[in-house]
Write an enzyme that holds these catalytic residues in place. Structure first.
Site, PDB file in Angstrom:
ATOM      1  N   ASP A  12      36.329 -69.228  23.979  1.00 46.94           N
ATOM      2  CA  ASP A  12      37.112 -68.397  23.119  1.00 46.94           C
ATOM      3  C   ASP A  12      36.195 -67.658  22.254  1.00 46.94           C
ATOM      4  OD1 ASP A  12      39.240 -67.843  21.679  1.00 46.94           O
ATOM      5  OD2 ASP A  12      39.556 -69.568  20.562  1.00 46.94           O
ATOM      6  N   SER A  57      45.264 -68.079  30.233  1.00 46.55           N
ATOM      7  CA  SER A  57      46.364 -69.220  30.172  1.00 46.55           C
ATOM      8  C   SER A  57      47.504 -68.670  30.713  1.00 46.55           C
ATOM      9  CB  SER A  57      46.471 -69.736  28.587  1.00 46.55           C
ATOM     10  OG  SER A  57      46.890 -68.585  27.939  1.00 46.55           O
ATOM     11  N   GLU A  59      49.865 -68.188  28.787  1.00 46.21           N
ATOM     12  CA  GLU A  59      50.462 -67.364  27.718  1.00 46.21           C
ATOM     13  C   GLU A  59      49.900 -66.028  27.399  1.00 46.21           C
ATOM     14  OE1 GLU A  59      49.564 -70.849  27.574  1.00 46.21           O
ATOM     15  OE2 GLU A  59      51.680 -71.490  27.520  1.00 46.21           O
ATOM     16  N   ASN A  60      48.343 -65.959  28.111  1.00 49.57           N
ATOM     17  CA  ASN A  60      47.664 -64.816  27.951  1.00 49.57           C
ATOM     18  C   ASN A  60      48.371 -63.472  28.659  1.00 49.57           C
ATOM     19  OD1 ASN A  60      44.567 -66.340  28.198  1.00 49.57           O
ATOM     20  ND2 ASN A  60      45.620 -65.664  26.374  1.00 49.57           N
ATOM     21  N   ARG A  63      49.627 -60.748  26.395  1.00 47.05           N
ATOM     22  CA  ARG A  63      48.602 -59.822  25.680  1.00 47.05           C
ATOM     23  C   ARG A  63      48.884 -58.196  25.867  1.00 47.05           C
ATOM     24  NH1 ARG A  63      42.691 -62.426  24.591  1.00 47.05           N
ATOM     25  NH2 ARG A  63      43.548 -64.402  23.608  1.00 47.05           N
ATOM     26  N   ARG A 186      41.873 -76.733  18.537  1.00 47.47           N
ATOM     27  CA  ARG A 186      42.977 -76.906  19.289  1.00 47.47           C
ATOM     28  C   ARG A 186      42.763 -76.769  20.791  1.00 47.47           C
ATOM     29  NH1 ARG A 186      44.348 -72.309  16.291  1.00 47.47           N
ATOM     30  NH2 ARG A 186      43.772 -70.518  17.577  1.00 47.47           N
TER      31      ARG A 186
HETATM   32  C1  FPP Z   1      39.424 -65.841  24.700  1.00 43.19           C
HETATM   33  O1  FPP Z   1      38.765 -65.058  23.923  1.00 43.19           O
HETATM   34  C2  FPP Z   1      38.902 -65.605  26.233  1.00 43.19           C
HETATM   35  C3  FPP Z   1      39.757 -65.185  27.123  1.00 43.19           C
HETATM   36  C4  FPP Z   1      41.189 -64.995  26.993  1.00 43.19           C
HETATM   37  C5  FPP Z   1      39.358 -64.678  28.326  1.00 43.19           C
HETATM   38  C6  FPP Z   1      38.343 -65.334  28.908  1.00 43.19           C
HETATM   39  C7  FPP Z   1      37.452 -64.716  29.891  1.00 43.19           C
HETATM   40  C8  FPP Z   1      36.164 -64.498  30.213  1.00 43.19           C
HETATM   41  C9  FPP Z   1      35.250 -65.450  29.494  1.00 43.19           C
HETATM   42  C10 FPP Z   1      35.507 -63.515  31.011  1.00 43.19           C
HETATM   43  C11 FPP Z   1      35.973 -63.417  32.299  1.00 43.19           C
HETATM   44  C12 FPP Z   1      36.069 -64.683  33.202  1.00 43.19           C
HETATM   45  C13 FPP Z   1      35.981 -64.955  34.437  1.00 43.19           C
HETATM   46  C14 FPP Z   1      36.379 -65.962  35.350  1.00 43.19           C
HETATM   47  C15 FPP Z   1      35.374 -63.690  35.379  1.00 43.19           C
HETATM   48  P1  FPP Z   1      39.639 -64.274  23.032  1.00 43.19           P
HETATM   49  O2  FPP Z   1      39.988 -62.950  23.538  1.00 43.19           O
HETATM   50  O3  FPP Z   1      41.007 -64.887  22.580  1.00 43.19           O
HETATM   51  O4  FPP Z   1      38.945 -64.191  21.780  1.00 43.19           O
HETATM   52  P2  FPP Z   1      39.494 -64.050  20.129  1.00 43.19           P
HETATM   53  O5  FPP Z   1      40.143 -65.317  19.738  1.00 43.19           O
HETATM   54  O6  FPP Z   1      38.308 -63.753  19.350  1.00 43.19           O
HETATM   55  O7  FPP Z   1      40.377 -62.772  20.173  1.00 43.19           O
END
Ligand code: FPP
Length: 233
Positions: A12, A57, A59-60, A63, A186
């Site tokens: 995260d 997730s 839920e993502n 976005r 969480r």
């Molecule tokens: C959460 O940070 C991160 C994600 C929803 C995406 C995770 C993806 C990667 C680490 C890169 C690619 C993965 C692979 C398998 C190639 P956020 O966007 O919710 O950050 P924030 O809470 O600061 O907005």
């Protein structure tokens, strides 16, 4: 020194990392992919057997369209290019989550990588993509209910092992350690059933900044935990 067999990671803070630098959120996800590669290397060298990465997730999907699109392209690029390094090293790779929601080329790639590596028994990387633990649990309940309905299963036979064997994590040991970066404390629908006895490590470090030193700090912290699994020490 006790090393966790299975580490689950909630990656995260990509968006905040980018915002702090006046960059688009997508730059955070790109940097986050670099972190992921380095963390897997360290995990393997340390002797950890399984790493599950919560990359997207259920839920993502809600976005903004452009962000989902960028993430899909990052997954595509990772699965078509970066993953080759892991394949060369004999790493087993599998996927948990609603695979059917992805584009056909991604589904095909996931199926291919998974079947190509399914018999390898060294380091195992599990990518949680379009994953949500409640959905996974519901699916298991539906499968069990079908078996009961068709007379194949007596409801009294449903024990924890039987239940676990219907989850997408059936082949994977429960996580010993769950790490979440970015200061949020969480679970966000990650491995709910499986983490019953996991240890938790929360760090304020944003995922793109989570380097080898930070990972080793988490492992050192795990080393100090006294796990009792409900028993007394
Ligand atoms: C959460 O940070 C991160 C994600 C929803 C995406 C995770 C993806 C990667 C680490 C890169 C690619 C993965 C692979 C398998 C190639 P956020 O966007 O919710 O950050 P924030 O809470 O600061 O907005």
């Amino acid at each position: 020194m006790p090393i966790p067999t299975h580490v689950g990671i909630i990656m995260d803070g990509n968006g905040r990392w980018a915002n702090k630098r006046g960059l688009p959120r997508t730059a955070g996800h790109k940097k986050g992919t670099e972190t992921l590669k380095k963390v897997l290397k360290t995990a393997r060298e340390t002797g950890i057997k399984v790493v599950t990465l919560y990359a997207f997730s259920s839920e993502n999907w809600s976005r903004p369209k452009e962000e989902v699109e960028t993430l899909m392209n990052l997954f595509r690029d990772y699965l078509k290019n970066d993953v080759n390094e892991l394949l060369k090293e004999g790493v087993r790779i599998s996927f948990i989550g609603e695979r059917e929601r992805f584009d056909d080329d991604l589904i095909e790639k996931m199926n291919q990588i998974e079947s190509q590596t399914k018999d390898l028994n060294g380091f195992h990387v599990v990518l949680a993509l379009s994953y949500g633990a409640r959905g996974d649990i519901l699916k298991a309940v539906q499968q069990l209910a079908q078996k009961v309905k068709s007379g194949m299963l007596d409801p009294n036979e449903i024990d924890m092992g039987q239940f676990s064997s219907h989850l997408s994590t059936a082949q994977i040991p429960d996580p010993d350690l769950i790490i979440r970066t970015s200061g949020e404390q969480r679970i966000s629908n990650f491995l709910l059933w499986e983490m019953a006895y996991s240890e938790f490590y929360f760090t304020p470090v944003l995922w793109p900044d989570f380097d080898e030193k930070e990972f080793k700090k988490a492992l050192a912290d795990f080393e100090l935990r006294h796990r009792r699994f409900g028993n007394i020490s």
